[in-house]
Design an enzyme around this catalytic site. Structure first.
Site, mmCIF file in Angstrom:
data_model
loop_
_atom_site.group_PDB
_atom_site.id
_atom_site.type_symbol
_atom_site.label_atom_id
_atom_site.label_comp_id
_atom_site.label_asym_id
_atom_site.label_seq_id
_atom_site.Cartn_x
_atom_site.Cartn_y
_atom_site.Cartn_z
ATOM 1 N N ILE A 211 -7.509 -8.667 -12.362
ATOM 2 C CA ILE A 211 -8.072 -8.045 -13.552
ATOM 3 C C ILE A 211 -9.465 -7.534 -13.210
ATOM 4 O O ILE A 211 -10.281 -8.252 -12.640
ATOM 5 C CB ILE A 211 -8.129 -9.053 -14.717
ATOM 6 C CG1 ILE A 211 -6.706 -9.496 -15.091
ATOM 7 C CG2 ILE A 211 -8.847 -8.452 -15.920
ATOM 8 C CD1 ILE A 211 -6.656 -10.675 -16.023
ATOM 9 N N VAL A 212 -9.705 -6.277 -13.544
ATOM 10 C CA VAL A 212 -11.009 -5.664 -13.319
ATOM 11 C C VAL A 212 -11.918 -6.047 -14.490
ATOM 12 O O VAL A 212 -11.523 -5.975 -15.648
ATOM 13 C CB VAL A 212 -10.867 -4.136 -13.198
ATOM 14 C CG1 VAL A 212 -12.209 -3.477 -13.070
ATOM 15 C CG2 VAL A 212 -9.981 -3.784 -12.008
ATOM 16 N N MET B 94 -3.701 -6.764 -7.709
ATOM 17 C CA MET B 94 -3.180 -7.791 -8.608
ATOM 18 C C MET B 94 -4.283 -8.668 -9.207
ATOM 19 O O MET B 94 -4.121 -9.868 -9.366
ATOM 20 C CB MET B 94 -2.144 -8.651 -7.867
ATOM 21 C CG MET B 94 -0.989 -7.837 -7.303
ATOM 22 S SD MET B 94 -0.161 -6.776 -8.514
ATOM 23 C CE MET B 94 0.607 -8.006 -9.535
ATOM 24 N N LYS C 33 -8.976 -12.404 -10.916
ATOM 25 C CA LYS C 33 -9.879 -11.346 -11.378
ATOM 26 C C LYS C 33 -10.872 -10.976 -10.282
ATOM 27 O O LYS C 33 -11.111 -11.742 -9.353
ATOM 28 C CB LYS C 33 -10.618 -11.780 -12.646
ATOM 29 C CG LYS C 33 -11.529 -12.982 -12.462
ATOM 30 C CD LYS C 33 -12.161 -13.395 -13.788
ATOM 31 C CE LYS C 33 -13.017 -14.641 -13.622
ATOM 32 N NZ LYS C 33 -13.686 -15.010 -14.869
ATOM 33 N N GLY D 227 0.780 -1.230 0.000
ATOM 34 C CA GLY D 227 0.000 0.000 0.000
ATOM 35 C C GLY D 227 0.809 1.275 0.000
ATOM 36 O O GLY D 227 0.313 2.331 0.403
ATOM 37 N N SER D 228 2.044 1.229 -0.493
ATOM 38 C CA SER D 228 2.854 2.448 -0.488
ATOM 39 C C SER D 228 2.285 3.516 -1.425
ATOM 40 O O SER D 228 2.389 4.713 -1.135
ATOM 41 C CB SER D 228 4.315 2.138 -0.832
ATOM 42 O OG SER D 228 4.427 1.602 -2.132
ATOM 43 N N HIS E 143 1.135 1.405 -13.209
ATOM 44 C CA HIS E 143 1.855 0.233 -13.707
ATOM 45 C C HIS E 143 3.349 0.556 -13.758
ATOM 46 O O HIS E 143 3.722 1.648 -14.195
ATOM 47 C CB HIS E 143 1.348 -0.140 -15.109
ATOM 48 C CG HIS E 143 2.010 -1.358 -15.651
ATOM 49 N ND1 HIS E 143 1.701 -2.627 -15.209
ATOM 50 C CD2 HIS E 143 2.995 -1.501 -16.565
ATOM 51 C CE1 HIS E 143 2.462 -3.498 -15.842
ATOM 52 N NE2 HIS E 143 3.257 -2.840 -16.669
#
Length: 192
Positions: free
Chosen positions: A94-95, A92, A65, A12-13, A111
Protein backbone atom coordinates in the site's frame (compact mmCIF):
# COMPACT_ATOMS: atom_id res chain seq x y z
CA UNK A 1 7.93 12.93 -21.86
CA UNK A 2 7.27 10.79 -18.81
CA UNK A 3 10.30 9.75 -16.75
CA UNK A 4 8.86 6.68 -15.08
CA UNK A 5 9.92 4.98 -11.87
CA UNK A 6 8.43 1.48 -11.92
CA UNK A 7 7.66 -0.38 -8.69
CA UNK A 8 7.10 -4.13 -8.64
CA UNK A 9 7.25 -7.16 -6.38
CA UNK A 10 7.38 -10.10 -8.78
CA UNK A 11 8.09 -11.08 -12.35
CA UNK A 12 7.79 -7.65 -13.94
CA UNK A 13 5.89 -8.61 -17.07
CA UNK A 14 3.99 -5.30 -17.03
CA UNK A 15 7.28 -3.41 -16.62
CA UNK A 16 8.56 -5.29 -19.68
CA UNK A 17 5.45 -4.38 -21.68
CA UNK A 18 6.05 -0.70 -20.83
CA UNK A 19 9.79 -0.91 -21.65
CA UNK A 20 9.08 -2.62 -24.98
CA UNK A 21 6.48 0.01 -25.92
CA UNK A 22 9.10 2.70 -25.25
CA UNK A 23 11.74 0.87 -27.31
CA UNK A 24 9.31 0.49 -30.23
CA UNK A 25 8.53 4.21 -30.18
CA UNK A 26 4.91 3.55 -29.15
CA UNK A 27 5.25 5.45 -25.86
CA UNK A 28 6.98 8.82 -25.42
CA UNK A 29 8.61 8.02 -22.09
CA UNK A 30 11.71 6.63 -20.51
CA UNK A 31 12.30 4.40 -17.52
CA UNK A 32 14.18 6.34 -14.84
CA UNK A 33 14.55 3.41 -12.45
CA UNK A 34 12.95 0.16 -11.32
CA UNK A 35 12.27 -0.72 -7.67
CA UNK A 36 11.41 -4.07 -6.12
CA UNK A 37 10.60 -4.80 -2.50
CA UNK A 38 11.80 -8.37 -2.94
CA UNK A 39 15.53 -8.93 -3.52
CA UNK A 40 14.84 -11.94 -5.74
CA UNK A 41 12.05 -10.36 -7.80
CA UNK A 42 12.54 -11.11 -11.49
CA UNK A 43 11.56 -7.53 -12.34
CA UNK A 44 15.08 -6.52 -11.23
CA UNK A 45 16.65 -8.98 -13.68
CA UNK A 46 14.41 -7.68 -16.45
CA UNK A 47 15.44 -4.09 -15.59
CA UNK A 48 19.15 -4.98 -15.77
CA UNK A 49 18.61 -6.58 -19.19
CA UNK A 50 17.00 -3.36 -20.43
CA UNK A 51 19.83 -1.31 -18.89
CA UNK A 52 17.59 0.44 -16.35
CA UNK A 53 18.72 1.08 -12.77
CA UNK A 54 17.44 -1.90 -10.76
CA UNK A 55 17.01 -1.07 -7.07
CA UNK A 56 16.07 -3.33 -4.19
CA UNK A 57 14.03 -1.34 -1.68
CA UNK A 58 14.04 -2.81 1.82
CA UNK A 59 10.66 -1.82 3.26
CA UNK A 60 11.23 -3.21 6.76
CA UNK A 61 9.78 -3.11 9.33
CA UNK A 62 6.54 -3.00 7.31
CA UNK A 63 5.17 -6.07 5.52
CA UNK A 64 2.31 -4.59 3.52
CA UNK A 65 3.00 -0.90 3.01
CA UNK A 66 5.67 1.51 1.77
CA UNK A 67 6.07 3.94 4.64
CA UNK A 68 8.57 5.60 6.96
CA UNK A 69 12.27 5.58 6.11
CA UNK A 70 11.80 3.28 3.11
CA UNK A 71 9.25 5.66 1.62
CA UNK A 72 11.61 8.62 2.09
CA UNK A 73 14.51 6.65 0.53
CA UNK A 74 12.32 5.81 -2.46
CA UNK A 75 11.30 9.44 -2.96
CA UNK A 76 14.94 10.51 -2.83
CA UNK A 77 16.12 7.81 -5.25
CA UNK A 78 13.32 8.56 -7.74
CA UNK A 79 14.33 12.22 -7.78
CA UNK A 80 18.03 11.29 -7.97
CA UNK A 81 17.32 9.23 -11.11
CA UNK A 82 15.22 12.00 -12.67
CA UNK A 83 11.87 10.27 -12.20
CA UNK A 84 8.74 12.41 -12.30
CA UNK A 85 6.06 9.71 -12.60
CA UNK A 86 5.41 6.35 -10.91
CA UNK A 87 3.94 3.19 -12.42
CA UNK A 88 3.03 0.49 -9.91
CA UNK A 89 3.36 -2.79 -11.77
CA UNK A 90 2.51 -5.62 -9.44
CA UNK A 91 3.78 -3.75 -6.37
CA UNK A 92 2.18 -5.62 -3.49
CA UNK A 93 2.33 -2.82 -0.93
CA UNK A 94 0.00 0.00 0.00
CA UNK A 95 1.35 3.39 -1.01
CA UNK A 96 1.17 5.91 1.83
CA UNK A 97 0.57 9.71 1.89
CA UNK A 98 4.25 10.75 1.71
CA UNK A 99 4.71 9.26 -1.76
CA UNK A 100 1.22 10.35 -2.80
CA UNK A 101 2.04 13.96 -1.89
CA UNK A 102 5.50 13.91 -3.48
CA UNK A 103 4.04 12.64 -6.78
CA UNK A 104 0.48 13.97 -6.57
CA UNK A 105 -1.53 12.98 -9.63
CA UNK A 106 1.50 11.20 -11.08
CA UNK A 107 1.11 7.64 -9.75
CA UNK A 108 -0.75 4.92 -11.65
CA UNK A 109 -1.47 1.29 -10.87
CA UNK A 110 -2.72 -1.73 -12.76
CA UNK A 111 -5.25 -4.02 -11.11
CA UNK A 112 -6.53 -7.39 -12.40
CA UNK A 113 -10.26 -6.65 -12.33
CA UNK A 114 -12.79 -4.21 -13.71
CA UNK A 115 -12.75 -1.81 -10.79
CA UNK A 116 -14.67 -1.05 -8.67
CA UNK A 117 -15.33 -4.82 -8.74
CA UNK A 118 -12.92 -7.05 -6.84
CA UNK A 119 -10.42 -4.60 -5.35
CA UNK A 120 -7.50 -5.72 -3.22
CA UNK A 121 -5.77 -9.08 -3.26
CA UNK A 122 -6.73 -12.20 -5.26
CA UNK A 123 -9.04 -10.40 -7.70
CA UNK A 124 -9.20 -13.38 -10.06
CA UNK A 125 -10.21 -15.70 -7.24
CA UNK A 126 -12.78 -13.14 -6.07
CA UNK A 127 -14.32 -13.00 -9.56
CA UNK A 128 -14.54 -16.80 -9.83
CA UNK A 129 -16.04 -17.16 -6.36
CA UNK A 130 -18.62 -14.46 -7.16
CA UNK A 131 -19.73 -16.35 -10.28
CA UNK A 132 -18.93 -13.37 -12.51
CA UNK A 133 -19.11 -13.90 -16.27
CA UNK A 134 -16.44 -11.31 -17.04
CA UNK A 135 -13.62 -9.48 -15.39
CA UNK A 136 -10.52 -7.81 -16.81
CA UNK A 137 -7.97 -5.22 -15.83
CA UNK A 138 -7.95 -1.56 -14.90
CA UNK A 139 -5.23 1.07 -15.05
CA UNK A 140 -6.06 3.84 -12.60
CA UNK A 141 -4.57 6.80 -10.82
CA UNK A 142 -3.59 6.04 -7.24
CA UNK A 143 -5.24 7.82 -4.34
CA UNK A 144 -5.30 7.10 -0.60
CA UNK A 145 -7.83 4.27 -0.97
CA UNK A 146 -7.18 0.73 -2.12
CA UNK A 147 -7.85 0.49 -5.85
CA UNK A 148 -10.20 3.49 -5.69
CA UNK A 149 -8.50 6.15 -7.84
CA UNK A 150 -9.88 7.50 -11.14
CA UNK A 151 -9.94 4.93 -13.95
CA UNK A 152 -7.81 5.58 -17.05
CA UNK A 153 -8.55 2.45 -19.08
CA UNK A 154 -10.13 -0.98 -18.68
CA UNK A 155 -9.89 -4.15 -20.77
CA UNK A 156 -12.52 -6.88 -20.48
CA UNK A 157 -11.87 -10.62 -20.19
CA UNK A 158 -14.61 -13.25 -20.42
CA UNK A 159 -14.66 -15.83 -17.64
CA UNK A 160 -14.95 -19.25 -19.26
CA UNK A 161 -16.90 -22.11 -17.65
CA UNK A 162 -13.78 -24.21 -16.99
CA UNK A 163 -11.52 -21.36 -15.89
CA UNK A 164 -9.22 -21.80 -12.94
CA UNK A 165 -7.65 -18.85 -11.21
CA UNK A 166 -4.45 -19.55 -13.16
CA UNK A 167 -6.07 -19.72 -16.62
CA UNK A 168 -8.13 -16.61 -15.92
CA UNK A 169 -5.14 -14.64 -14.62
CA UNK A 170 -3.08 -15.63 -17.68
CA UNK A 171 -5.70 -14.06 -19.98
CA UNK A 172 -5.98 -11.00 -17.73
CA UNK A 173 -2.19 -10.54 -17.85
CA UNK A 174 -2.31 -10.58 -21.67
CA UNK A 175 -4.75 -7.65 -21.54
CA UNK A 176 -2.68 -5.86 -18.88
CA UNK A 177 0.30 -5.85 -21.24
CA UNK A 178 -1.84 -3.98 -23.77
CA UNK A 179 -3.65 -1.70 -21.31
CA UNK A 180 -0.68 -0.37 -19.33
CA UNK A 181 1.31 1.05 -22.27
CA UNK A 182 -1.94 2.39 -23.77
CA UNK A 183 -2.87 4.20 -20.54
CA UNK A 184 0.64 5.67 -20.20
CA UNK A 185 0.52 6.79 -23.84
CA UNK A 186 -2.72 8.67 -23.13
CA UNK A 187 -1.08 10.39 -20.16
CA UNK A 188 2.13 11.18 -22.06
CA UNK A 189 0.11 12.62 -24.96
CA UNK A 190 -1.98 14.77 -22.62
CA UNK A 191 -5.19 12.97 -23.61
CA UNK A 192 -6.54 12.87 -20.04
Amino acid sequence: MLNIAVFGSGSGSNYQAIAEAIEKGQLNAQIACVFADNQDAFILERARKFGHPAIYLDCAPFKSKLDGEAEQRAIGMIKEHGGDFIALAGFMRIVKPGLLRAFAGRIVNIHPSLLPNFPGLHAGKQALEAGATETGCTVHFVDEGIDTGPVIIQKRVEILPNDTEETLMNRIHEQEHIAYPEALRRIANGDL
